[in-house]
Design an enzyme around this catalytic site. Structure first.
Site, mmCIF file in Angstrom:
data_model
loop_
_atom_site.group_PDB
_atom_site.id
_atom_site.type_symbol
_atom_site.label_atom_id
_atom_site.label_comp_id
_atom_site.label_asym_id
_atom_site.label_seq_id
_atom_site.Cartn_x
_atom_site.Cartn_y
_atom_site.Cartn_z
ATOM 1 C CG ASN A 5 47.564 39.584 28.848
ATOM 2 O OD1 ASN A 5 47.156 40.136 29.863
ATOM 3 N ND2 ASN A 5 47.531 38.264 28.690
ATOM 4 C CE LYS A 63 70.436 39.088 28.108
ATOM 5 N NZ LYS A 63 71.384 40.158 28.375
ATOM 6 C CG PHE A 75 35.457 37.953 31.532
ATOM 7 C CD1 PHE A 75 35.073 37.084 32.539
ATOM 8 C CD2 PHE A 75 35.279 39.322 31.726
ATOM 9 C CE1 PHE A 75 34.511 37.559 33.715
ATOM 10 C CE2 PHE A 75 34.728 39.812 32.895
ATOM 11 C CZ PHE A 75 34.341 38.927 33.896
ATOM 12 C CE LYS A 114 36.802 29.933 24.506
ATOM 13 N NZ LYS A 114 37.993 30.512 25.083
HETATM 14 O O1 C5P Z 1 38.747 32.564 23.159
HETATM 15 P P1 C5P Z 1 39.112 33.676 24.086
HETATM 16 O O2 C5P Z 1 40.546 33.641 24.503
HETATM 17 O O3 C5P Z 1 38.710 35.047 23.619
HETATM 18 O O4 C5P Z 1 38.200 33.387 25.363
HETATM 19 C C1 C5P Z 1 38.314 34.151 26.522
HETATM 20 C C2 C5P Z 1 37.821 33.348 27.688
HETATM 21 O O5 C5P Z 1 38.433 32.048 27.674
HETATM 22 C C3 C5P Z 1 38.227 33.972 28.993
HETATM 23 O O6 C5P Z 1 37.230 33.665 29.941
HETATM 24 C C4 C5P Z 1 39.572 33.284 29.302
HETATM 25 O O7 C5P Z 1 39.851 33.283 30.690
HETATM 26 C C5 C5P Z 1 39.343 31.887 28.749
HETATM 27 N N1 C5P Z 1 40.555 31.256 28.220
HETATM 28 C C6 C5P Z 1 41.027 30.108 28.802
HETATM 29 N N2 C5P Z 1 42.147 29.479 28.307
HETATM 30 C C7 C5P Z 1 42.802 29.974 27.233
HETATM 31 C C8 C5P Z 1 42.319 31.160 26.615
HETATM 32 C C9 C5P Z 1 41.196 31.768 27.141
HETATM 33 O O8 C5P Z 1 40.451 29.649 29.791
HETATM 34 N N3 C5P Z 1 43.879 29.363 26.785
#
Ligand code: C5P
Length: 396
Positions: free
Chosen positions: A207, A286, A320, A338
């Site tokens: 990303n 590949k 975040f 969470k």
């Molecule tokens: O649910 P979402 O991906 O929008 O949540 C974002 C938050 O969760 C961010 O703080 C990100 O670092 C964390 N996150 C995580 N593990 C993941 C996806 C997101 O710790 N697999």
């Protein structure tokens, strides 16, 4: 005054440059050498640069009747130990004070920066790494050694960093003394950047995260006195000096690294943009062009933050949420699901917010239901506001 402690390593000659640069920048410098250090570099070399006699003897007569190591500890604004040998680090960890320098360290309440330099096998020996981790948790600031050709002929980690790197950290630390030191004794685990999910040896899914927010948080937390562990996906940014940086690539790597350091952390800030999915199969070879369409099967990555939220005991957890619709409602749902203390939500469709920019516009929501809309500001200033809120949550 800056006091520089020199211990007995081959890199001691580089400390002459460090002392010389700091002197030219207008600092008054006092050099303290261990007996072994004087076998590598002559005290006269240092004395002629800093214009003060070098101290290497515990039992110097002070004409004013002062106890010299106590006086020097009070007079110094900062103590730098470069190079620091494995032996000296071990002594500090054990609280041994059997010469002038080790006695000075125990008496010193100012910032102490330690620049280890040694053979790579010694540096990665668990005895040494545990000693360093312990000292970091007590507020000592460490500079990570460089990787390269060592004096013993081995190639690996253990070289004293360049004099410029050391001087930069010393100057930043002295300047940051003007910044409030309200995070001393706290360990902040901060994640930053994107993760990359490999498809084959050449390709990956990722990303647009650049890591700027997480690096700003790490820098500000370090300047405010925290012991910072930065777990970073691939970025083009340089780790702030004094921060322990762990490089990771995939979400699974980040998951293992975060869990490894979770217990020793007081606050976890997860600003990384973690990939939600990874390719189900990694192809060793590949992947060929083949047909006109290509179907890629993905599997879910573990939600790292949710795992922490489910198991946390005392830690403050900050997440975040990058959203493009229903900012507050979506962020509140994440905060609850969470088990977070704080969530920093930004609408990535706003001008001045989101990936790659130096500014951000966010809303910070806490677990008590407080909603704080923060105007557009630099990521550095925003980092300080987020850090302020982590302290407020710890007191709650
Ligand atoms: O649910 P979402 O991906 O929008 O949540 C974002 C938050 O969760 C961010 O703080 C990100 O670092 C964390 N996150 C995580 N593990 C993941 C996806 C997101 O710790 N697999």
């Amino acid at each position: 005054m800056i006091t520089i402690g020199v211990t007995g390593g081959i890199a001691a000659y580089k400390t002459i440059d460090v002392a010389s640069t700091l002197k030219k920048l207008g600092h008054d410098i006092q050099i303290v050498m261990t007996k072994n250090a004087t076998n590598f570099v002559s005290p006269l070399s240092f004395a002629s640069i800093v214009k003060h006699p070098v101290i290497s003897d515990m039992f110097l007569d002070d004409k004013n009747g002062e106890i010299l190591h106590i006086e020097l500890a009070k007079k110094s604004d900062l103590l730098l130990i470069a190079p620091a040998t494995a032996n000296f680090i071990g002594k500090l960890r054990a609280g041994i004070a059997d010469d002038f320098l080790s006695t000075l360290v125990l008496a010193c309440k100012k910032p102490i920066i330690i620049a280890p330099a040694m053979n790579s096998n010694m540096y990665s020996n668990t005895i040494v790494t545990e000693n360093i981790a312990y000292l970091k948790s007590k507020g000592f600031i460490f500079i990570e050694p460089d990787v390269g050709l060592l004096a013993c002929g081995d190639v690996g980690i253990g070289k004293l960093p360049s004099p410029e790197t050391i001087v930069r950290l010393v100057v930043n630390t002295i300047n940051s003394r003007k910044i409030k030191q309200d995070l001393i004794g706290k360990t902040y685990l901060i994640t930053a950047g994107p993760t990359i999910e490999a498809l084959d040896p050449m390709r990956y899914i990722s990303n647009y995260s650049t890591g700027k927010m997480g690096y700003a948080l790490s820098e500000m937390a370090q300047k405010r006195g925290a012991n910072v562990i930065l777990i970073s996906g691939p970025t083009n940014l340089i780790a702030p000096a004094g921060v322990t940086k762990i490089d990771v690539k995939s979400a699974m790597d980040m998951y293992h690294a975060v869990l490894k350091y979770f217990d020793q952390s007081d606050v976890v800030i997860k600003s990384a943009a973690v990939a939600d999915f990874r390719p189900k199969h990694f192809s060793d070879q590949k992947i060929k062009k083949g047909d006109d369409t290509f179907i890629l099967e993905l599997v879910k990555n573990p939600d790292i933050l949710k795992t922490l939220g489910d198991t946390k005991k005392r830690q403050i957890l900050v997440g975040f949420a990058a959203e493009s619709t229903d900012l507050i409602a979506n962020a509140q749902t994440k905060l609850k699901s969470k088990n977070l203390d704080l969530i920093v939500a930004n609408n990535i469709t706003n001008d001045g917010a989101g990936f790659g920019l130096t500014t951000n516009i966010v809303t910070i929501i806490d677990k008590n239901g407080n909603i704080d809309q923060i105007p557009k500001m630099s990521k550095d200033d925003l980092a300080n506001i987020i850090l302020d809120k982590t302290i407020a949550m710890s007191i709650d």
